[in-house]
Every structure is written in structure tokens, then in C-alpha cells.
Design a protein around this motif. Structure first.
Motif, PDB file in Angstrom:
ATOM      1  N   LEU A 147       0.810  -1.209  -0.209  1.00 53.21           N
ATOM      2  CA  LEU A 147       0.118  -0.098   0.219  1.00 53.21           C
ATOM      3  C   LEU A 147       0.933   1.325  -0.055  1.00 53.21           C
ATOM      4  CD1 LEU A 147      -2.703  -1.080   2.651  1.00 53.21           C
ATOM      5  CD2 LEU A 147      -2.212  -1.766   0.303  1.00 53.21           C
ATOM      6  N   PHE A 148       2.076   1.155   0.417  1.00 54.26           N
ATOM      7  CA  PHE A 148       2.964   2.362   0.761  1.00 54.26           C
ATOM      8  C   PHE A 148       3.937   2.562  -0.530  1.00 54.26           C
ATOM      9  CE2 PHE A 148       0.818   1.332   4.460  1.00 54.26           C
ATOM     10  CZ  PHE A 148       0.120   2.450   4.846  1.00 54.26           C
ATOM     11  N   ILE A 149       3.907   1.562  -1.446  1.00 53.34           N
ATOM     12  CA  ILE A 149       4.872   1.947  -2.436  1.00 53.34           C
ATOM     13  C   ILE A 149       4.662   3.218  -3.205  1.00 53.34           C
ATOM     14  CG2 ILE A 149       5.426   1.144  -4.880  1.00 53.34           C
ATOM     15  CD1 ILE A 149       4.696  -1.696  -3.830  1.00 53.34           C
ATOM     16  N   PRO A 150       3.536   3.673  -3.525  1.00 52.00           N
ATOM     17  CA  PRO A 150       3.349   4.977  -4.052  1.00 52.00           C
ATOM     18  C   PRO A 150       3.767   6.108  -3.292  1.00 52.00           C
ATOM     19  CG  PRO A 150       1.352   3.897  -4.198  1.00 52.00           C
ATOM     20  CD  PRO A 150       1.989   3.151  -3.587  1.00 52.00           C
ATOM     21  N   LEU A 151       3.466   6.235  -1.871  1.00 50.02           N
ATOM     22  CA  LEU A 151       4.003   7.191  -0.809  1.00 50.02           C
ATOM     23  C   LEU A 151       5.588   7.316  -1.140  1.00 50.02           C
ATOM     24  CD1 LEU A 151       3.518   8.962   1.329  1.00 50.02           C
ATOM     25  CD2 LEU A 151       3.559   7.196   2.866  1.00 50.02           C
ATOM     26  N   ILE A 152       6.324   6.217  -0.898  1.00 52.64           N
ATOM     27  CA  ILE A 152       7.510   6.138  -0.807  1.00 52.64           C
ATOM     28  C   ILE A 152       8.194   6.911  -2.002  1.00 52.64           C
ATOM     29  CG2 ILE A 152       9.900   4.749  -0.499  1.00 52.64           C
ATOM     30  CD1 ILE A 152       8.074   4.650   2.136  1.00 52.64           C
ATOM     31  N   GLY A 153       7.850   6.257  -3.236  1.00 56.48           N
ATOM     32  CA  GLY A 153       8.407   6.452  -4.358  1.00 56.48           C
ATOM     33  C   GLY A 153       8.055   8.010  -4.695  1.00 56.48           C
ATOM     34  N   GLY A 154       6.816   8.566  -4.470  1.00 59.92           N
ATOM     35  CA  GLY A 154       6.376   9.770  -4.644  1.00 59.92           C
ATOM     36  C   GLY A 154       7.125  10.854  -3.902  1.00 59.92           C
ATOM     37  N   THR A 155       7.403  10.636  -2.607  1.00 70.63           N
ATOM     38  CA  THR A 155       8.169  11.357  -1.870  1.00 70.63           C
ATOM     39  C   THR A 155       9.543  11.660  -2.181  1.00 70.63           C
ATOM     40  OG1 THR A 155       6.710  10.804   0.215  1.00 70.63           O
ATOM     41  CG2 THR A 155       8.472  11.982   0.544  1.00 70.63           C
ATOM     42  N   GLY A 156      10.009  10.619  -2.540  1.00 71.09           N
ATOM     43  CA  GLY A 156      11.500  10.500  -3.070  1.00 71.09           C
ATOM     44  C   GLY A 156      11.751  11.496  -4.082  1.00 71.09           C
ATOM     45  N   GLY A 157      10.637  11.252  -5.250  1.00 71.65           N
ATOM     46  CA  GLY A 157      10.597  12.219  -6.489  1.00 71.65           C
ATOM     47  C   GLY A 157      10.374  13.593  -6.071  1.00 71.65           C
ATOM     48  N   ASN A 158       9.441  13.778  -5.078  1.00 71.30           N
ATOM     49  CA  ASN A 158       9.326  15.360  -4.941  1.00 71.30           C
ATOM     50  C   ASN A 158      10.500  16.048  -4.304  1.00 71.30           C
ATOM     51  OD1 ASN A 158       6.674  15.330  -5.839  1.00 71.30           O
ATOM     52  ND2 ASN A 158       5.600  14.908  -3.984  1.00 71.30           N
ATOM     53  N   VAL A 159      11.144  15.363  -3.338  1.00 77.51           N
ATOM     54  CA  VAL A 159      12.204  15.855  -2.592  1.00 77.51           C
ATOM     55  C   VAL A 159      13.265  16.024  -3.337  1.00 77.51           C
ATOM     56  CG1 VAL A 159      13.902  15.469  -0.983  1.00 77.51           C
ATOM     57  CG2 VAL A 159      11.610  15.109  -0.487  1.00 77.51           C
TER      58      VAL A 159
ATOM     59  N   ILE B 208      13.707   4.336  -7.969  1.00 75.05           N
ATOM     60  CA  ILE B 208      14.258   3.050  -7.752  1.00 75.05           C
ATOM     61  C   ILE B 208      15.086   2.664  -6.370  1.00 75.05           C
ATOM     62  CG2 ILE B 208      16.088   1.598  -8.730  1.00 75.05           C
ATOM     63  CD1 ILE B 208      15.496   2.634 -11.411  1.00 75.05           C
ATOM     64  N   ILE B 209      15.824   3.806  -5.998  1.00 69.95           N
ATOM     65  CA  ILE B 209      16.431   3.657  -4.722  1.00 69.95           C
ATOM     66  C   ILE B 209      15.476   3.664  -3.731  1.00 69.95           C
ATOM     67  CG2 ILE B 209      18.110   4.659  -3.295  1.00 69.95           C
ATOM     68  CD1 ILE B 209      19.647   4.508  -5.737  1.00 69.95           C
ATOM     69  N   GLY B 210      14.381   4.392  -3.778  1.00 69.05           N
ATOM     70  CA  GLY B 210      13.402   4.301  -2.756  1.00 69.05           C
ATOM     71  C   GLY B 210      12.986   2.938  -2.470  1.00 69.05           C
ATOM     72  N   MET B 211      12.519   2.724  -3.643  1.00 69.07           N
ATOM     73  CA  MET B 211      11.878   0.847  -3.608  1.00 69.07           C
ATOM     74  C   MET B 211      12.939  -0.175  -2.770  1.00 69.07           C
ATOM     75  SD  MET B 211       9.078   0.808  -4.577  1.00 69.07           S
ATOM     76  CE  MET B 211       8.729   2.712  -4.132  1.00 69.07           C
ATOM     77  N   MET B 212      14.294   0.156  -3.213  1.00 64.37           N
ATOM     78  CA  MET B 212      15.307  -0.595  -2.615  1.00 64.37           C
ATOM     79  C   MET B 212      15.276  -0.480  -1.184  1.00 64.37           C
ATOM     80  SD  MET B 212      18.191  -0.580  -4.925  1.00 64.37           S
ATOM     81  CE  MET B 212      18.772  -1.540  -6.371  1.00 64.37           C
ATOM     82  N   ILE B 213      15.425   0.681  -0.669  1.00 65.59           N
ATOM     83  CA  ILE B 213      15.383   1.067   0.868  1.00 65.59           C
ATOM     84  C   ILE B 213      14.256   0.504   1.453  1.00 65.59           C
ATOM     85  CG2 ILE B 213      15.289   2.990   2.542  1.00 65.59           C
ATOM     86  CD1 ILE B 213      16.794   4.739   0.490  1.00 65.59           C
ATOM     87  N   TYR B 214      12.852   0.864   0.864  1.00 64.40           N
ATOM     88  CA  TYR B 214      11.705   0.324   1.473  1.00 64.40           C
ATOM     89  C   TYR B 214      11.663  -1.081   1.622  1.00 64.40           C
ATOM     90  CZ  TYR B 214       6.551  -0.241   2.290  1.00 64.40           C
ATOM     91  OH  TYR B 214       5.321  -0.551   2.468  1.00 64.40           O
ATOM     92  N   MET B 215      11.919  -1.690   0.509  1.00 66.25           N
ATOM     93  CA  MET B 215      11.825  -3.429   0.583  1.00 66.25           C
ATOM     94  C   MET B 215      12.656  -3.944   1.494  1.00 66.25           C
ATOM     95  SD  MET B 215       9.497  -4.648  -1.146  1.00 66.25           S
ATOM     96  CE  MET B 215       8.213  -3.296  -1.013  1.00 66.25           C
ATOM     97  N   PHE B 216      13.992  -3.287   1.450  1.00 67.13           N
ATOM     98  CA  PHE B 216      14.830  -3.825   2.245  1.00 67.13           C
ATOM     99  C   PHE B 216      14.346  -3.583   3.984  1.00 67.13           C
ATOM    100  CE2 PHE B 216      18.628  -3.290   5.275  1.00 67.13           C
ATOM    101  CZ  PHE B 216      19.252  -4.478   5.121  1.00 67.13           C
ATOM    102  N   ILE B 217      13.984  -2.560   4.334  1.00 64.28           N
ATOM    103  CA  ILE B 217      13.623  -2.291   5.497  1.00 64.28           C
ATOM    104  C   ILE B 217      12.445  -2.835   5.711  1.00 64.28           C
ATOM    105  CG2 ILE B 217      12.435  -0.387   6.988  1.00 64.28           C
ATOM    106  CD1 ILE B 217      14.599   1.666   5.900  1.00 64.28           C
ATOM    107  N   SER B 218      11.459  -3.018   5.114  1.00 65.27           N
ATOM    108  CA  SER B 218      10.020  -3.566   5.429  1.00 65.27           C
ATOM    109  C   SER B 218      10.237  -5.108   5.414  1.00 65.27           C
ATOM    110  CB  SER B 218       8.944  -3.047   4.623  1.00 65.27           C
ATOM    111  OG  SER B 218       9.244  -3.552   3.080  1.00 65.27           O
ATOM    112  N   SER B 219      10.861  -5.639   4.557  1.00 69.27           N
ATOM    113  CA  SER B 219      10.888  -7.182   4.725  1.00 69.27           C
ATOM    114  C   SER B 219      11.933  -7.647   5.859  1.00 69.27           C
ATOM    115  CB  SER B 219      11.567  -7.662   3.146  1.00 69.27           C
ATOM    116  OG  SER B 219      13.028  -7.077   3.099  1.00 69.27           O
ATOM    117  N   THR B 220      12.778  -6.720   6.316  1.00 69.50           N
ATOM    118  CA  THR B 220      13.449  -7.138   7.542  1.00 69.50           C
ATOM    119  C   THR B 220      12.415  -7.037   8.779  1.00 69.50           C
ATOM    120  OG1 THR B 220      15.307  -5.934   6.428  1.00 69.50           O
ATOM    121  CG2 THR B 220      15.690  -6.765   8.933  1.00 69.50           C
ATOM    122  N   LEU B 221      11.606  -5.899   8.758  1.00 71.34           N
ATOM    123  CA  LEU B 221      10.892  -5.767   9.833  1.00 71.34           C
ATOM    124  C   LEU B 221       9.614  -6.487   9.988  1.00 71.34           C
ATOM    125  CD1 LEU B 221      11.437  -1.668  10.591  1.00 71.34           C
ATOM    126  CD2 LEU B 221      12.566  -3.854  11.726  1.00 71.34           C
ATOM    127  N   ALA B 222       9.082  -6.519   8.699  1.00 72.91           N
ATOM    128  CA  ALA B 222       7.805  -7.035   8.703  1.00 72.91           C
ATOM    129  C   ALA B 222       7.809  -8.225   7.838  1.00 72.91           C
ATOM    130  CB  ALA B 222       6.792  -6.104   7.895  1.00 72.91           C
TER     131      ALA B 222
END
Lengths: 449, 449
Positions: free
Chosen positions: A318-330, A434-448
Motif C-alpha cells: 500500500l505504501f509503494i506510491p507514498l515512498i516513491g512519490g516523496t523521494g521524487g518530490n524531494v 528505484i533507490i526508494g523501492m530498494m530502501i523500502y523493501m529492504f527495511i520492510s522485509s526485514t521488519l515485517a
């Protein structure tokens, strides 16, 4: 000033179809070249050519240069090269003539040059064509009033009278020494306030601001803007006056530069106008869309490694668009600030480290606020602690990364003498996605996971 | 021209600390106001004030206006209002004086006005302050040479000699009738080429290009660019000449407009420079990041409705970034083309329907190519027919929607007299991202659910 209303245009078309030459000439006399060029868009090619042949040479030349490149070429194709030489190029200011010649192929150039009657004009054009288009030499013209520093004012005025005849507008008189080296500028009001001074050098402004013929167009626009000039003398390596650049050409350059930056930031890869045809528009836009597509497929491969996680915990998706979008905007914000700072010279070479530090502090504040807000929202609404923590941690990391990356890339390009604006827009969005997805997947697969 | 090297600055600081006034004055004489303003950044406030008090009034005024607004205010705060009035405002061109006054609060304005010795100057400033800042009247100054159309050239030259004395640069002489209405422009070379004409109106350029005092700054910049002018006369409602606008002010406006558009497109919500402090930068950047965050949370809610689908078919999640990213990229391209077309007037009111049709054709081509490429890739690599079909169908729909939406929104804003550039950047990305998710989820849950 005359408004080009529909009625006005209809009326003019009527006069053209009646071939009422006297009346057409009268009408054309009332109009400025820029208006006639605008009118051209309402006429068909035959009507346009008919009008052209009735204008006097200087006006016809001005109108030609006011047209879009595309329209200009349509018109030139219909006219014999000899007529182009004698009606247009012979009557143009040399900088315009050079611009026109650069748009033509070499054979046409040579044929036109051979038909120019004014040998001095032809010689100047040939000389100017040798300069690189992106330098002061490539932008300058040779029409200017030049006087010797040792002349008296009456001799000057006499000489100026001769030189001024075929000149459109005069803003400055340039003063040289016996070796043609630029020594000063004479403001025109001195003609009135000091009409009988014995030597020009006593009333000229010494050490005038000038540029080298090999200076870049960026240096020219900077100089003319910094010192609020309307024209800028150009000198060669030993200080001899070789030409002048006028502010209207500089304004065109500034506008083009801005449009190019804006288009690069918007993912449009070549100069394109709303009036361009479908093919040109597609060609300008498809490249970045395809790169974006490759980025998107790359993302699907990254996410594909975590298919199992999605099956177990679909909330991760559910949070893939949030992570990608925020990275892009910043990333876009950071790179835009750098590109603009480099363009208007507020960001100097020495300031790189302080700029990155400041960027880091700004990002730290933004990252903290966004992560915290999202954390509070998810804490109450999502009901999944591991995902709640992963999303906020990832957001924080992505904002920090995207801002530093968005600052470093354009700065690095600038250091490598590559246009930093290339690093804005889709490039930054896609990379950060792309980098955002990597970061998110790494962190979320580790924690969740 | 003198380069502001480190040594040069160190040397100057040395002279200042020695209080060697004669030498400082000599140094200042060599430098242009823009250079002194640049130098200011290297000096501390005490050094700067010391320098200021040694400059003659006109130069000090020029330097003041070349400074950043922030630096200018720091300096003004340290100086008594009487000195500001007498040294600066009295010696400024009226347009600069008005710019300066607008930066001050009303009490300070009044106090400064009361100290101006030249009553005409004070009166002009008061009159100019009445105009709206965003109009030609708000941008113009009153320094210009004005002659009567019935005067002879010798009388003109005589009069010009008087008027020209306290003027910096003269490019045009404006010609009015007995009722002060603008009738013509006299090019300065006519002084030389027609020195004894009996009435100016015989050699002036009639019907000069002018703007109304109530015209917008956009109209001013368009006019000056279209006709390649270096100065533009301003008239009131009955055609009387009330002021003139010079090209350096227009160039500043053009640059500011470009920077504003660029920043809006990059999600920066207020004018911000690399030199601004951390707080200003955060304030300029956080709003769009928060809106993007809300968009991202909105997306998580949309996707949340399909949690069950992700659990069953996790492959659906892999293409979320591709769909969102492509929609964003396409939308930015489309809106940028419209914003730029509106800004440089290549997109006219009547062209709205053709522009949308053209956009639709361009998008059709781009949508087909991208969908097809992704289809081929997924067909061989993904091994899930339903998702393969959903992704390509969604991509097609998203590209079509995003381009039409990206075209329509800025056009609509422009019709509503709202700056169309507001609709670029994050607004378009975020909206397209949300709509893209809806389209993708609807299609994929139908086909692959």
C-alpha cells in the motif's frame, strides 16, 4: 500601433487579391516588422511572397528574421538565392545575416555570399561565420560607430554622420586608439553636453566593460545583466574592437536558456513548441517516457524479489506510491535549487560543502516531520506495527537520500562542464523511485517479513 | 575591468582598516556599482558602512540597488533616515527609488520623503507609488528627455543639454504635442544627421510603440521583446506621456518570472535562493511535500481496498511504481508544454481545441508504444496473462488520461486568470499518481482478481 484584428486581416487579404500594390505598400508602411511576421501566419505562401516582394529591402530583412525558423525556410525555398542575397542578406545587420546563414547548407551559403553586392558586408559575414556559434564572436555584429580617441568632437560628429546613415539605432559610440584597441565608450549625450571638446578621450568613459570574442554566451548574458548594459563591445585577444552584441540578442538567448532548462526539468528532450507537428512532439517526449518505463520495469524486478512478502503481508504494497512519490518530490526540489543557484550565480564553486550541509539540515527537518506525521497516522489507522515502523523509517531514509542525491548530481555535472539541468526532472524522479523501492523493501522485509 | 580576486579584497580590507580615505576613494572610483555590491558580501557591516559614506551619492545609490534585498535592509537599518533620503533616494532614478520605498514600512517612507530636498523628485516618487506594483506604472521611472514636436532641432538640442545633465544614459528622446501627448520618438542619430531641421516632427518616428500605465508587466515584457526596444514610453488614459520603462528592469522581471515558473514546476512554493536560511528553505519546500504525503496516504487507502487481491496475486503490486511514474512523467510533459506555450504566446486562446486534439494524437502514439513494449516484456518475462494484460491496458489509459489532464488543467487555470504554472510539478504528479492507481486497481482487480 495597429491591432491585427480579424477584420484588419480580411481587409488586407482583399487588397492582396485585388493586387492593389499602392494600397498594400501603404499598409505595410504602417506596420512594424514583428507585426508583419505575425500577419504571415494568417496568409498563405503565395500571399506572403506577394507581400514580401513589395517591401523595401531593410523591412523585408527584418520581417524575415522575426519569422519562426520553419516559416522562414518555407519562404526562402520559394525565392531564388540571388534575390535572397540582394534583398535580405545585403540589408541585414551582420549578426542577423550570420544567424540566417547558419540555418542554410554550405552550398546555399556560398551561392548567397557570391551574390552580395556590398563586399564589406560579405567579408564581415565570412569573418563572423568563423566563430563558434556559442561564443561572443558568434553572437556579435559589426555595425557600430567607432571613433579615434584623439579626434575632436566636431571631427567625431562628422565621422558619425557618415557611419550612422545605414544604422538602425545607435546607443553607444566606441572609442579606439590608433591600433584599433578599445579604449572607451562615448555616451551620446556627450555630443550635446561637450560639443567642442578637442579630444574625445577627455570625455569618454574609460576602461569600458567588454567581453572577449571567445567568451561563452553565458559570460555575455551575465555581463550584460550585471552591468545593466544595452550593448556590449567585443574585443579580440590583443584588445582590438571586433564587434558588438546588442541586448535584444542577449534577451533571446536568456529566454532560450530558460526554456531549455524548463523543458529539461519537464522531461522534454529537445526544443519543442506547441506549434510543432505531432512527430516532433512525440520525438521530444518519448525518450524520457521510455527511460521512465525502463525504470518502472526495474522497479518491478526489485519488488519481484519480495513477491512472497506481499502474499504474506499485502499491507506492504500500500505504501509503494507514498515512498516513491516523496523521494521524487524531494529530489526535484533539491536539484531545482542547485540548478537555479548555478544559473543565477548565487551558488559559487567554493560554496559546495556549505550548500550540502544546509541541504542536509533542511532535509533532516522535512524528513522528521513527514515520517512523524505518517507514523502517527499509521499508528492509529493501519494496525500493523511492523509496517508502520518500516514506512516511517523508509520515508526518513528516502527523503535524506533523495535530497543529498538531488544536490550532488547537478553539482557534479556542473563541475564536469555538463549542463546541470540535465539532472533535473525525470532523471531525478526515476532514480529516486528505484533507490526508494530498494530502501523500502529492504527495511520492510526485514521488519515485517 | 577589475577582477575581485582574494588578494584584491584583502588589500582593500587593509586600506579600510588603515582608514586611508584617499586610497579608498581611488579604489571605489575604479569599480562599477555591481562590483562594489559583490564586494559587499566579503565585508563586515562596519567596513561596508565605512565604504558607503565615502562614495558620492549617485554611486552609493546605484550600489544600494545592486545589493540583495536582505543586505540592503541590514545596511539601511544602520543609517539615519535623513541620510538615506539625502544620499540615496535623492540621487536615485525614480523607478529605483520607488522600488526601495516599497520595501519600507509607511512611517519610514514618509520620514524619508520629508527629507528629500529635490521637491520634484519627491513629487514624482509620491505619484509613482500610487500605481499598482504589477503594472507598467509601477515599473516606470520619470527620467527621460522630452521635447515638443514643434521645436526646431537647435532648440531641442539646447533643451536636451539642460535635461541631460543629471541623466545616466539616454537612448531615446520622446516627442510630445502641446497637450503633453506622446507623438513620436526621436532617435539620437537624428541630432547628427539632421542638425538644423525646423520642426522635430518632420524627422521623428511617428506613432511610437508605447504601453498604458495600467497595462500589466506581462504586456510590458511582451512589447519590449517583440519590438526589440531598449526603452518603452508609458502613457496615461488620454495618451499623455507619464514615464518610461528601461530594458534592464524588464530583464529583471523576465528572469524573476522564469525563476518563479521553474520553482513552481519543481514544487517550491515561494521565492527561495541557495543563500536563504534553513527556515526559509524548509518553509518553501515542506508544503508540497506534505501535499505529496497526503496524496501518498490517499493512494494507500485506494490500494487498501485491494489488499485481498495482493494476497492472492502479489504480482499485481510489482507494477505500481511503473503505472504511477509513467502517469507523472506524461502529465508533467503535457503541462510544461502548455505553460510554456502560454508564456511565450505561441499558444493563443483560439487554439485550445486544436492543441488538445494534437496532444491526444501525440499521447495515442506514446501510449501505444509504451503499452506494447511493456506487453512484450511481460508476455515473455512475467508468466501471468491477466497481469500482463492489466498492466498494458492501464498504462495506455493512464498515459491518455495524464496527457489530457495535464493539458486541460493549466489551460483552465489560465482562463480563470490564475497562473497556469501552479498546475505543473507536484500537483500534476500527485493527481496523476492517484488517478493512475485507481485505473490500475480497477482494471487489474477485474482481469486478475
Amino acid at each position: 500601433m495597429i491591432e491585427l484584428t480579424k477584420e484588419y486581416i480580411e481587409n488586407l487579404k482583399g487588397i492582396i487579391s485585388e493586387k492593389d500594390d499602392a494600397k498594400i505598400k501603404e499598409t505595410l508602411d504602417e506596420l512594424y516588422p514583428a507585426d508583419i511576421a505575425e500577419l504571415y501566419q494568417e496568409l498563405n505562401l503565395q500571399e506572403a511572397i506577394y507581400l514580401y516582394l513589395l517591401m523595401d529591402g531593410e523591412k523585408a530583412a527584418d520581417v524575415l528574421m522575426e519569422l519562426d525558423e520553419e516559416d522562414r525556410h518555407k519562404l526562402l525555398k520559394e525565392l531564388p538565392n540571388e534575390l535572397i542575397a540582394k534583398r535580405f542578406v545585403d540589408n541585414m545587420e551582420t549578426d542577423d545575416a550570420v544567424d540566417l546563414m547558419r540555418e542554410l547548407d554550405e552550398d546555399t551559403q556560398e551561392e548567397i555570399l557570391s551574390h552580395i553586392e556590398d563586399v564589406e558586408q560579405a567579408g564581415d559575414i565570412v569573418d563572423l561565420l568563423k566563430y563558434d556559434e556559442d561564443t561572443a564572436g558568434g553572437l556579435m555584429g559589426t555595425e557600430m560607430i567607432v571613433v579615434n580617441e584623439n579626434w575632436s568632437m566636431p571631427k567625431c560628429i562628422d565621422e558619425m554622420r557618415k557611419q550612422a546613415e545605414d544604422m538602425d539605432e545607435i546607443y553607444y559610440v566606441y572609442v579606439v586608439d590608433d591600433d584599433e584597441r578599445l579604449r572607451g565608450v562615448l555616451q551620446l549625450q556627450k555630443l550635446i553636453t561637450n560639443p567642442s571638446v578637442s579630444k574625445i578621450k577627455h570625455v569618454m568613459k574609460k576602461d569600458p566593460i567588454s567581453v572577449r570574442d571567445s567568451d561563452s554566451i553565458e559570460e555575455v548574458t551575465e555581463t550584460i545583466e550585471k552591468y545593466d548594459l544595452v550593448a556590449l563591445p567585443v574585443v579580440d585577444s590583443i584588445g582590438r574592437l571586433v564587434g558588438r552584441i546588442t541586448i535584444d540578442d542577449v534577451m533571446d538567448e536568456v529566454r532560450e536558456q530558460h526554456e531549455r532548462d524548463y523543458q529539461l526539468a519537464s522531461g522534454i528532450s529537445q526544443d519543442v513548441e506547441t506549434s510543432d507537428n505531432v512527430f516532433t512532439q512525440t520525438a521530444a517526449r518519448l525518450p524520457w517516457l521510455l527511460i521512465g518505463m525502463i525504470g518502472g520495469i526495474g522497479n518491478s524486478l526489485i519488488l519481484g524479489n519480495f513477491e512472497g512478502n506481499f502474499a504474506v503481508n499485502p499491507k506492504m504494497a500500500l505504501f509503494i506510491p507514498l515512498i516513491g512519490g516523496t523521494g521524487g518530490n524531494v529530489g526535484i526540489q533539491s536539484s531545482a535549487i542547485v540548478v537555479q543557484g548555478l544559473a543565477n550565480n548565487s551558488l559559487k564553486e567554493g560554496n559546495i560543502v556549505p550548500q550540502i550541509l544546509k541541504e542536509a539540515v533542511v532535509s533532516l527537518i522535512n524528513a522528521s516531520i513527514i515520517s512523524l506525521v505518517v507514523f502517527i497516522y499509521n499508528f492509529f489507522m493501519l494496525g500493523d506495527r511492523a509496517i508502520t515502523a518500516s514506512v516511517s523509517l523508509s520515508l526518513f531514509a528516502v527523503v535524506m537520500f533523495a535530497s543529498i542525491f538531488g544536490t550532488l548530481v547537478p553539482m557534479t555535472l556542473d563541475k564536469l562542464k555538463i549542463d546541470p539541468a540535465l539532472a533535473t526532472g525525470p532523471f531525478i524522479t526515476i532514480t529516486n523511485d528505484i533507490i526508494g523501492m530498494m530502501i523500502y523493501m529492504f527495511i520492510s522485509s526485514t521488519l515485517a517479513g
